[in-house]
Design an enzyme around this catalytic site. Sequence first.
Site, short mmCIF file in Angstrom:
data_model
loop_
_atom_site.label_atom_id
_atom_site.label_comp_id
_atom_site.label_asym_id
_atom_site.label_seq_id
_atom_site.Cartn_x
_atom_site.Cartn_y
_atom_site.Cartn_z
CB SER A 70 48.59 35.06 47.32
OG SER A 70 49.90 34.59 46.98
CG ASP A 128 45.46 39.01 47.85
OD1 ASP A 128 44.28 39.40 47.91
OD2 ASP A 128 46.16 39.10 46.82
CG HIS A 129 42.29 36.28 46.45
ND1 HIS A 129 40.99 36.48 46.05
CD2 HIS A 129 43.02 37.27 45.88
CE1 HIS A 129 40.94 37.54 45.26
NE2 HIS A 129 42.15 38.04 45.15
CG ASP A 140 38.04 34.60 46.96
OD1 ASP A 140 36.81 34.46 46.80
OD2 ASP A 140 38.84 34.69 46.01
N GLY A 156 42.81 43.43 41.11
CA GLY A 156 43.25 43.53 39.72
C GLY A 156 43.62 44.95 39.35
CB VAL A 208 49.10 47.21 42.76
CG1 VAL A 208 50.09 47.19 41.60
CG2 VAL A 208 48.07 48.31 42.56
#
Length: 280
Positions: free
Chosen positions: A49, A84-85, A106, A208, A230
């Site tokens: 992230s 991630d995102h 995202d 999620g 995860v």
Amino acid sequence: MLVNFNEMLQKAKKEHYAVPHFNINNLEWTKYILEECQELNVPVILGVSEGAAKYMGGFETIANMVKGLLNDLKITIPVCLHVDHGQSFETCKKAIDAGFTSVMIDASKKELDENIRITKEVVEYAHQKGVSVEAEVGHIGGTEDNITSEETNATLDECLAITNNTGIDALAPALGSVHGFYKGEPNLDFERMKIINETLSIPLVLHGGSGIPDDKIEKAIACGTSKINVNTELQVAWSEAVRRFLNENEKQYDPRKVIGSGEQAMKAKIREKVQLFKTK
Ligand code: 13P
């Protein structure tokens, strides 16, 4: 081997299993995930992230750390290093330039047209470099990196619009899953997941992944989910073990012993997820 996620996810979609995406936070976590997945002989996606990237020093540090571990630990399974995102084109570009093999853009908080425009820009840059791209429509709620947001489920039309107008390689449609802990039983829209999977040719991603009961994970895979993210469950497994160790060893101060006391619990959780996802 550091690769993008295309081959691993297309195989997963065809053969009805899911590839795990585990979030990393430091050197030790990365090492435990790589060692356990190598032991199990399964492909893995390392998710980073923006917050975790900042914590670890930046994308270059992480890309070099992962490449070093792959060599030193003699890792031979396919490993994908994935943002991630990612919140902007600039973030994704920075990670790609540093050697990441995959990114998630995202822009799901923006209007669909704007989400499509930004995602397309990322795809154009990423694909020139052989990097895979995941996007999100609707909005996955919950708390991640201390940011809490409301969930909105994706529609089939939104999924088709973003897929057909951008050339993305995988899609995370928000269908009721949330990041972090669930309040009550997770309520996933499996019917819509199945329709979206049958309509799109690209693999679907479930965010999620922590706290979803096993039978619902199995159902999500049966409805076409090929990648499951995860994070929280690994954090809980690791921190519970470390807390227990510190309580029992009040005089211990060696950071290798303290951090390492979470290794077995984390590896057990990784194994549990890989077996549940039936990763091959
Ligand atoms: P959890 O923290 O709920 O496992 O979610 C992880 C995730 O979706 C990362 O993108």
